[in-house]
Scaffold this active site. Structure first.
Site, PDB file in Angstrom:
ATOM      1  N   GLU A  28      23.474 115.510   6.268  1.00  0.00           N
ATOM      2  CA  GLU A  28      22.058 115.834   6.556  1.00  0.00           C
ATOM      3  C   GLU A  28      21.415 115.642   8.118  1.00  0.00           C
ATOM      4  O   GLU A  28      20.497 116.023   8.566  1.00  0.00           O
ATOM      5  CB  GLU A  28      21.144 114.962   5.610  1.00  0.00           C
ATOM      6  CG  GLU A  28      21.616 115.394   4.139  1.00  0.00           C
ATOM      7  CD  GLU A  28      21.246 116.834   3.879  1.00  0.00           C
ATOM      8  OE1 GLU A  28      20.572 117.728   4.678  1.00  0.00           O
ATOM      9  OE2 GLU A  28      21.863 117.402   3.012  1.00  0.00           O
ATOM     10  N   HIS A  52      21.935 118.377  10.364  1.00  0.00           N
ATOM     11  CA  HIS A  52      20.707 119.242  10.201  1.00  0.00           C
ATOM     12  C   HIS A  52      19.587 118.812  10.993  1.00  0.00           C
ATOM     13  O   HIS A  52      18.867 119.413  11.707  1.00  0.00           O
ATOM     14  CB  HIS A  52      20.064 119.438   8.659  1.00  0.00           C
ATOM     15  CG  HIS A  52      21.022 120.465   7.842  1.00  0.00           C
ATOM     16  ND1 HIS A  52      21.101 121.533   8.283  1.00  0.00           N
ATOM     17  CD2 HIS A  52      21.609 119.891   6.587  1.00  0.00           C
ATOM     18  CE1 HIS A  52      21.832 122.235   7.185  1.00  0.00           C
ATOM     19  NE2 HIS A  52      22.222 121.276   6.495  1.00  0.00           N
ATOM     20  N   GLU A  90      23.609 125.264   9.022  1.00  0.00           N
ATOM     21  CA  GLU A  90      24.489 124.924   8.188  1.00  0.00           C
ATOM     22  C   GLU A  90      25.913 124.723   9.156  1.00  0.00           C
ATOM     23  O   GLU A  90      26.593 123.488   8.858  1.00  0.00           O
ATOM     24  CB  GLU A  90      25.059 125.688   7.440  1.00  0.00           C
ATOM     25  CG  GLU A  90      25.912 125.287   6.108  1.00  0.00           C
ATOM     26  CD  GLU A  90      25.199 124.040   5.150  1.00  0.00           C
ATOM     27  OE1 GLU A  90      26.004 123.450   4.506  1.00  0.00           O
ATOM     28  OE2 GLU A  90      24.092 123.928   5.186  1.00  0.00           O
TER      29      GLU A  90
END
Length: 489
Positions: free
Chosen positions: A255, A258, A284
């Site tokens: 995460e 991201h 991604e």
């Protein structure tokens, strides 16, 4: 003010409101009291109504007709605004409202069917969702390919036929590699229980190592890890399991990939249409290269072993190479989100093929379970034991996210290309990783990919960063080399 100035002022307000709507979703998954769910639904629906009205405002068409772009940044903003405006206006308001209503109900129906292991109970609801998305795809495609029109929501410019060719090249080598690995002795597992507080503390340390700016973000717990926000407020969540600290640590790093993308976009792009990640596939690619090529590398695993001992004491493994094997353990499993690096894409490719067949009408919803089970057995070599481990495991189709799944594997392909280019640019990368120094790797990704936001189209973003056209070959070569060494193939 010029037409472009008026258009951008409108877009900035729309982007700001979209961030507020996103924060409602973050709160719902982390801190919202359980009893607020119904009211939150009304609040979210009201925000979506405001956003839809702003995105279809007739003035946008007039501004676009008169706006002139003084530079490449303005051209990119106009491209993104035009794309959003045209797509929003192709879908009738009646249909958009019905999709929102049905998918809201469908998510609850899916959760109940999943808990009861009852596919038949969910089939009528899913059939309605598929029909609505088919209708939406027809409105968007205007005579073109329906699935391509849906895919464009998540990966602008991508075509299913091109992805199909790429994925067809992935599948046989992945299956062969999986079979070769599973025939070898399996690595040792971690031993003991791992304190939740220590897991979270180490995960926050790792977030910093990978460049996450905690002054513009935060880490909280959620059932399913995710990243939310952009610019100066980008939040991530993780989860803990006392028997498996890797779940927490690697979910956090994923995460953070991201989040770093969103935090590192050029500040001048903040709250503009290009002030965010350009596509789900490129997004991604950042989370996967952080999690896999960097954080699961044997070099970094050696450094992480020392930090694990500091945090937890004896973990049952002392040898750095054995620890690297544990970090990269390949084992049979049903669940996509828990799959190892070798088998993950096989889960995605199956979903891509099935949802294309659903949208085209070649696969009836009533036949989905059988088709899923047959494909799973062919790719993974064992049978699905229950629906919650099969066609009911993912929430995506219940909420209408047809076209989303292939971006997961496309992101892995992009990550493979970026990793090859990164190693060429930084030949001493393993030495850096062995010291726990990620600044060179994350700095390279920031400069070549992240800071550009949506300035360029998705494929152009990756091609410019790598210096070559994206293909599946770098990912496959990386996987075979890495796991060949780890499993002595």
């Amino acid at each position: 003010m010029t037409a472009y100035d008026d258009l951008m002022a409108h877009a900035r307000e729309t982007e700001a409101l979209a961030q507020v709507a996103g924060r409602l979703g973050w709160d719902q998954e982390t801190m919202m009291p359980r009893g607020a769910a119904v009211q939150r639904g009304e609040e979210s629906a009201a925000m979506e109504g405001v956003l839809h009205a702003r995105r279809t405002d007739p003035r946008i068409g007039d501004w676009l007709a008169r706006a002139e772009a003084p530079d490449a940044v303005a051209e990119a903003n106009l491209r993104e605004i035009r794309r959003s405006f045209e797509r929003a206006n192709k879908v009738p308001a009646r249909l958009a409202a019905e999709i929102a209503r049905v998918t809201s109900v469908a998510q609850g129906a899916w959760a109940e069917a999943r808990a009861d292991e009852d596919v038949a109970a969910f089939v009528p609801t899913l059939a309605r969702v598929v029909a609505l998305r088919q209708e939406e795809g027809q409105a968007l495609a205007q005579g073109g390919d329906i699935y391509d029109a849906l895919l464009d929501d998540y990966e602008p410019g991508a075509k299913a036929a091109e992805l199909d060719a790429m994925f067809a090249a992935l599948r046989p080598r992945l299956v062969a590699l999986r079979e070769a690995i599973l025939a070898r002795p399996q690595p040792a597992a971690l031993a003991g229980e791992f304190d939740e507080t220590a897991q979270l503390a180490l995960s926050r340390e790792l977030a910093g190592v990978f460049g996450y700016d905690m002054t513009r973000g935060r880490i909280d717990k959620a059932v399913h890890p995710f990243c939310s926000g952009s610019g100066n407020d980008v939040r991530v969540t993780t989860r803990t399991d006392p028997a498996d600290p890797f779940n927490c640590l690697y979910s956090t790093i994923h995460e953070v990939g991201h989040a770093s993308y969103e935090q590192n976009v050029e500040p001048d792009y903040l709250l503009t249409p290009i002030g965010r990640g350009v596509s789900m596939g490129v997004h991604e690619s950042q989370s996967r290269i952080y999690e896999n090529q960097l954080a699961r590398s044997p070099a970094f695993a050696g450094w992480l072993l020392g930090r694990m001992r500091d945090a937890f004491g004896d973990i049952g493994i002392d040898d750095p190479m054995e620890f690297a094997r544990a970090v990269n353990r390949v084992s049979n499993g049903y669940i996509r989100t828990e799959a190892d690096e070798v088998q993950y894409n096989l889960h995605v490719l199956m979903r891509f093929d099935l949802e294309r067949a659903l949208i085209s009408g070649d696969l009836a919803v009533t036949d989905l379970e059988a088709a899923w089970n047959d494909r799973f057995a062919a790719d993974f070599g064992f049978a699905v034991d229950r629906p919650s481990n099969g066609c009911l495991q993912d929430v995506h189709w219940s909420v209408g996210l047809m076209g989303y799944f292939p971006t997961y594997s496309l992101g892995n392909v992009y990550a493979g290309c970026l990793h090859q280019a990164l190693r060429a640019a930084r030949p001493g990368l393993d030495d850096e990783l062995a010291r726990g120094d990620l600044s060179g790797a994350t700095g390279w990704l920031r400069e070549t990919v992240q800071r550009h936001g949506a300035l360029h189209a998705p494929r152009a973003t990756i091609e410019a960063a790598c210096g070559f056209a994206p293909s599946e070959a770098p990912l496959l070569d990386y996987l075979e080399t890495k796991f060949g060494a780890l499993y002595d193939l």
